[in-house]
Enzyme design. Structure first.
Site, mmCIF file in Angstrom:
data_model
loop_
_atom_site.group_PDB
_atom_site.id
_atom_site.type_symbol
_atom_site.label_atom_id
_atom_site.label_comp_id
_atom_site.label_asym_id
_atom_site.label_seq_id
_atom_site.Cartn_x
_atom_site.Cartn_y
_atom_site.Cartn_z
ATOM 1 N N SER A 235 -44.392 8.356 59.866
ATOM 2 C CA SER A 235 -44.244 6.926 59.592
ATOM 3 C C SER A 235 -45.111 6.519 58.411
ATOM 4 C CB SER A 235 -44.685 6.164 60.841
ATOM 5 O OG SER A 235 -44.900 4.814 60.546
ATOM 6 N N LYS B 22 -49.414 10.119 64.890
ATOM 7 C CA LYS B 22 -48.582 10.606 63.778
ATOM 8 C C LYS B 22 -49.426 11.465 62.836
ATOM 9 C CE LYS B 22 -44.703 8.777 65.017
ATOM 10 N NZ LYS B 22 -43.679 9.640 65.594
ATOM 11 N N TYR C 14 -51.227 4.792 67.969
ATOM 12 C CA TYR C 14 -49.893 5.263 67.574
ATOM 13 C C TYR C 14 -49.978 5.973 66.220
ATOM 14 C CZ TYR C 14 -45.261 5.094 65.426
ATOM 15 O OH TYR C 14 -44.115 5.431 64.754
ATOM 16 N N GLY D 24 -32.173 7.653 71.205
ATOM 17 C CA GLY D 24 -32.855 6.459 70.708
ATOM 18 C C GLY D 24 -32.212 5.921 69.430
ATOM 19 N N TYR D 25 -32.889 4.965 68.858
ATOM 20 C CA TYR D 25 -32.327 4.215 67.717
ATOM 21 C C TYR D 25 -32.036 5.132 66.516
ATOM 22 C CZ TYR D 25 -32.446 0.845 63.813
ATOM 23 O OH TYR D 25 -32.171 0.116 62.679
ATOM 24 N N TYR E 208 -41.127 7.514 57.500
ATOM 25 C CA TYR E 208 -40.140 6.426 57.423
ATOM 26 C C TYR E 208 -40.832 5.122 57.070
ATOM 27 C CZ TYR E 208 -37.875 9.512 60.931
ATOM 28 O OH TYR E 208 -37.382 10.556 61.645
ATOM 29 N N PHE E 209 -40.153 4.316 56.270
ATOM 30 C CA PHE E 209 -40.620 2.950 56.056
ATOM 31 C C PHE E 209 -39.995 2.078 57.157
ATOM 32 C CE2 PHE E 209 -43.630 3.013 52.602
ATOM 33 C CZ PHE E 209 -43.659 4.379 52.405
ATOM 34 N N PHE F 52 -37.485 13.464 67.184
ATOM 35 C CA PHE F 52 -37.692 12.013 67.210
ATOM 36 C C PHE F 52 -38.475 11.556 68.437
ATOM 37 C CE2 PHE F 52 -33.565 12.419 64.978
ATOM 38 C CZ PHE F 52 -33.840 11.715 63.831
ATOM 39 N N LEU G 293 -34.840 9.483 78.292
ATOM 40 C CA LEU G 293 -34.326 8.109 78.433
ATOM 41 C C LEU G 293 -35.420 7.104 78.803
ATOM 42 C CD1 LEU G 293 -30.887 8.783 80.251
ATOM 43 C CD2 LEU G 293 -31.344 8.654 77.798
HETATM 44 P P1 NAD Z 1 -36.666 5.080 70.113
HETATM 45 O O1 NAD Z 1 -37.672 4.699 71.134
HETATM 46 O O2 NAD Z 1 -35.420 4.273 69.996
HETATM 47 O O3 NAD Z 1 -36.249 6.610 70.319
HETATM 48 C C1 NAD Z 1 -37.141 7.576 70.812
HETATM 49 C C2 NAD Z 1 -36.416 8.341 71.912
HETATM 50 O O4 NAD Z 1 -37.301 9.354 72.411
HETATM 51 C C3 NAD Z 1 -36.010 7.465 73.099
HETATM 52 O O5 NAD Z 1 -34.648 7.656 73.389
HETATM 53 C C4 NAD Z 1 -36.904 7.964 74.246
HETATM 54 O O6 NAD Z 1 -36.249 7.867 75.482
HETATM 55 C C5 NAD Z 1 -37.182 9.395 73.819
HETATM 56 N N1 NAD Z 1 -38.454 9.953 74.313
HETATM 57 C C6 NAD Z 1 -39.684 9.423 74.235
HETATM 58 N N2 NAD Z 1 -40.582 10.249 74.789
HETATM 59 C C7 NAD Z 1 -39.900 11.339 75.213
HETATM 60 C C8 NAD Z 1 -40.277 12.533 75.878
HETATM 61 N N3 NAD Z 1 -41.550 12.769 76.221
HETATM 62 N N4 NAD Z 1 -39.332 13.447 76.159
HETATM 63 C C9 NAD Z 1 -38.035 13.215 75.829
HETATM 64 N N5 NAD Z 1 -37.618 12.099 75.230
HETATM 65 C C10 NAD Z 1 -38.545 11.162 74.924
HETATM 66 O O7 NAD Z 1 -37.433 5.121 68.705
HETATM 67 P P2 NAD Z 1 -36.871 5.245 67.229
HETATM 68 O O8 NAD Z 1 -37.071 3.935 66.559
HETATM 69 O O9 NAD Z 1 -35.546 5.870 67.226
HETATM 70 O O10 NAD Z 1 -37.958 6.237 66.612
HETATM 71 C C11 NAD Z 1 -37.780 7.642 66.608
HETATM 72 C C12 NAD Z 1 -39.023 8.295 66.029
HETATM 73 O O11 NAD Z 1 -39.266 7.771 64.721
HETATM 74 C C13 NAD Z 1 -40.295 8.045 66.832
HETATM 75 O O12 NAD Z 1 -41.068 9.231 66.827
HETATM 76 C C14 NAD Z 1 -40.987 6.956 66.068
HETATM 77 O O13 NAD Z 1 -42.393 6.998 66.229
HETATM 78 C C15 NAD Z 1 -40.609 7.298 64.634
HETATM 79 N N6 NAD Z 1 -40.639 6.139 63.743
HETATM 80 C C16 NAD Z 1 -39.923 5.017 64.070
HETATM 81 C C17 NAD Z 1 -39.983 3.909 63.231
HETATM 82 C C18 NAD Z 1 -39.237 2.646 63.549
HETATM 83 O O14 NAD Z 1 -39.565 1.605 62.973
HETATM 84 N N7 NAD Z 1 -38.236 2.657 64.431
HETATM 85 C C19 NAD Z 1 -40.756 3.960 62.064
HETATM 86 C C20 NAD Z 1 -41.457 5.127 61.763
HETATM 87 C C21 NAD Z 1 -41.397 6.205 62.607
HETATM 88 C C1 UD1 Z 2 -44.031 -1.642 61.920
HETATM 89 C C2 UD1 Z 2 -45.001 -0.889 62.782
HETATM 90 C C3 UD1 Z 2 -45.655 0.210 61.961
HETATM 91 C C4 UD1 Z 2 -44.620 1.112 61.304
HETATM 92 C C5 UD1 Z 2 -43.737 0.242 60.436
HETATM 93 C C6 UD1 Z 2 -42.647 1.071 59.776
HETATM 94 C C7 UD1 Z 2 -45.726 -2.564 64.398
HETATM 95 C C8 UD1 Z 2 -46.792 -3.528 64.797
HETATM 96 N N1 UD1 Z 2 -45.968 -1.848 63.271
HETATM 97 O O1 UD1 Z 2 -44.822 -2.456 61.100
HETATM 98 O O2 UD1 Z 2 -46.458 1.010 62.770
HETATM 99 O O3 UD1 Z 2 -45.255 2.053 60.489
HETATM 100 O O4 UD1 Z 2 -43.129 -0.780 61.257
HETATM 101 O O5 UD1 Z 2 -41.697 1.430 60.675
HETATM 102 O O6 UD1 Z 2 -44.720 -2.431 65.051
HETATM 103 N N2 UD1 Z 2 -43.110 -10.294 61.210
HETATM 104 C C9 UD1 Z 2 -43.068 -11.657 61.452
HETATM 105 N N3 UD1 Z 2 -42.647 -12.081 62.685
HETATM 106 C C10 UD1 Z 2 -42.257 -11.221 63.674
HETATM 107 C C11 UD1 Z 2 -42.294 -9.828 63.407
HETATM 108 C C12 UD1 Z 2 -42.733 -9.395 62.158
HETATM 109 O O7 UD1 Z 2 -43.414 -12.464 60.582
HETATM 110 O O8 UD1 Z 2 -41.900 -11.662 64.768
HETATM 111 C C13 UD1 Z 2 -43.531 -9.820 59.871
HETATM 112 C C14 UD1 Z 2 -44.753 -8.927 59.882
HETATM 113 O O9 UD1 Z 2 -45.932 -9.677 59.799
HETATM 114 C C15 UD1 Z 2 -44.498 -8.063 58.633
HETATM 115 C C16 UD1 Z 2 -42.965 -7.966 58.572
HETATM 116 O O10 UD1 Z 2 -42.471 -9.043 59.344
HETATM 117 O O11 UD1 Z 2 -44.945 -8.715 57.475
HETATM 118 C C17 UD1 Z 2 -42.414 -6.668 59.142
HETATM 119 O O12 UD1 Z 2 -42.922 -6.482 60.460
HETATM 120 P P1 UD1 Z 2 -42.454 -5.278 61.397
HETATM 121 O O13 UD1 Z 2 -40.977 -5.260 61.470
HETATM 122 O O14 UD1 Z 2 -43.208 -5.355 62.669
HETATM 123 O O15 UD1 Z 2 -42.859 -3.958 60.567
HETATM 124 P P2 UD1 Z 2 -44.304 -3.469 60.053
HETATM 125 O O16 UD1 Z 2 -45.275 -4.555 60.017
HETATM 126 O O17 UD1 Z 2 -44.063 -2.786 58.755
#
Ligand code: NAD
Ligand code: UD1
Length: 337
Positions: free
Chosen positions: A125, A153, A149, A11-12, A177-178, A81, A34
């Site tokens: 998160s 967490k 969600y 993933g990302y 993570y922010f 992750f 995947l």
């Molecule tokens: P992502 O969806 O890109 O990556 C998650 C990966 O986990 C994917 O490749 C998916 O295929 C795999 N996956 C999901 N469920 C699975 C399972 N049951 N078994 C095996 N693989 C599985 O997401 P990401 O943005 O890389 O986030 C990674 C982690 O960080 C997540 O737990 C997410 O909640 C957390 N997180 C993400 C953000 C964000 O903004 N991206 C912010 C805070 C926390």
């Molecule tokens: C997201 C997640 C949150 C996670 C946080 C940190 C969602 C709904 N929430 O929220 O659970 O903890 O990231 O990873 O996914 N915005 C727009 N237009 C858009 C999209 C967003 O104006 O099309 C604004 C939102 O109102 C916000 C800012 O952009 O003010 C950031 O939004 P986003 O990227 O979704 O992140 P979070 O709101 O922080």
């Protein structure tokens, strides 16, 4: 070579962390089903890694597979992750979120207790702070959740704390993570959301690439200088390096640590759009819309504890985040043509 199991490593955030781990000399095994990533990523990811990556296609909820995985090789630690992460979807399909995130983590921890390492870095998160009473946010602020969600967490954080209370031989990092954004500067890996992006940066990038006509700005009447929401955007490679630092800390300490991974600086939606326009040299059309349900005005970290404990801090600024996100967007477009 010390081997790390990376669940969700395709993933990302996981893919960027695999690069950082491999560059630091760790062996990396990815376990991913995947469900939210593509197999093609793995070949590109391999190009960025100096050592051969192992890939296991499978689900963390599969106890038989987990037993095989941990019996086949000795891992130093797990970076976990794997999980579902779409807030809106979690309100419609809560059971899928509890099943995947909570039950999946339980299955993983049980397998680790029996056969694996007692060392785990977990992706939490900033969502666990709910609507914070102040900014910047410190780790000891009260936690709460407004959606399934976020609750998964919080539940997992509690499970990890109980595990450590029961057996202090465990080494556990709960990383909050922010807002991770940007991509590897090569343009080979990045964030590839399926369907309409929920998050700001991928949406802005798609508007710049003319895949969407305009950005909806969700609310311009917040109590912030320009009225739009403020967030702590952090370059995904800085975030990835935070995992390496946490892993190294856990090598020396069997502790439970809880840390913010953010920059400590907040930017508004309009500031982010302006910076992206500079990065791509294009105008991003915007339309002001109503507030998005559940959104908060401001969210940014106090990253002091991460600096004091891990000697880690984010180094890349917003310009670099936008430049790398744009490069990734353009590279993906070329690959898909
Ligand atoms: P992502 O969806 O890109 O990556 C998650 C990966 O986990 C994917 O490749 C998916 O295929 C795999 N996956 C999901 N469920 C699975 C399972 N049951 N078994 C095996 N693989 C599985 O997401 P990401 O943005 O890389 O986030 C990674 C982690 O960080 C997540 O737990 C997410 O909640 C957390 N997180 C993400 C953000 C964000 O903004 N991206 C912010 C805070 C926390
Ligand atoms: C997201 C997640 C949150 C996670 C946080 C940190 C969602 C709904 N929430 O929220 O659970 O903890 O990231 O990873 O996914 N915005 C727009 N237009 C858009 C999209 C967003 O104006 O099309 C604004 C939102 O109102 C916000 C800012 O952009 O003010 C950031 O939004 P986003 O990227 O979704 O992140 P979070 O709101 O922080």
């Amino acid at each position: 070579m010390n081997q790390i199991l990376v669940t969700g490593g395709a993933g990302y955030i996981g893919s960027h962390t695999c690069v950082v781990l491999a560059e630091a000399g760790y062996g990396v095994t990815i376990l991913d089903n995947l469900c939210n990533s593509r197999a093609e990523v793995l070949a590109r990811l391999q190009m960025l890694c100096p050592t051969k990556l192992e890939f296991i296609k499978g689900d963390i909820r599969d106890p038989v597979l987990l037993e095989q995985v941990f019996k086949a090789r000795q891992y130093q630690a797990v970076i976990h992750f794997a999980g579902l992460k779409a807030v809106g979807e979690s309100t419609v399909q809560p059971l899928a979120y509890y099943e995947n995130n909570v039950c999946g983590t339980l299955a993983l921890l049980k397998a680790m207790q029996h056969h694996g390492p007692k060392s785990i870095v977990f992706s939490s998160s900033a969502t666990v702070y709910g609507d914070p009473h102040a900014v910047p946010i410190k780790e000891d602020f009260p936690t709460s959740a407004t959606n399934p969600y976020g609750r998964t967490k919080l539940m997992i954080e509690e499970i990890l704390a109980d595990l450590h209370r029961a057996d202090t031989g465990w080494s556990i990092a709960r990383l909050r993570y922010f807002n991770p954004v940007g991509a590897h500067e090569s343009g080979l890996i990045g964030e590839d959301p399926l369907g309409v992006p929920n998050n700001l940066m991928p949406y802005v990038a798609q508007v710049a690439a003319q895949r969407r006509p305009y950005l909806n700005v969700w609310g311009n009447d917040y109590d912030t200088p320009d009225g739009t929401g403020i967030r702590d955007y952090i370059h995904v490679l800085d975030l990835a390096k935070g995992h390496l630092s946490a892993l190294r800390y856990l090598e020396q300490h069997s502790e439970l640590i809880t840390l913010n991974l953010g920059t400590g600086r907040g930017y508004s939606v309009l500031e982010m759009v302006a910076e992206f326009e500079r990065a791509c040299g294009l105008k991003i059309p915007c339309r002001m819309g109503p507030r998005r349900k559940g959104d908060i005005a401001q969210c940014f970290a106090d990253p002091t504890r991460s600096w004091e404990l891990l000697n880690w801090r984010a180094t890349r600024g917003l310009a670099q985040m936008c430049k790398d996100a744009w490069h990734w967007q353009c590279s993906e477009k070329l690959r898909n043509e």
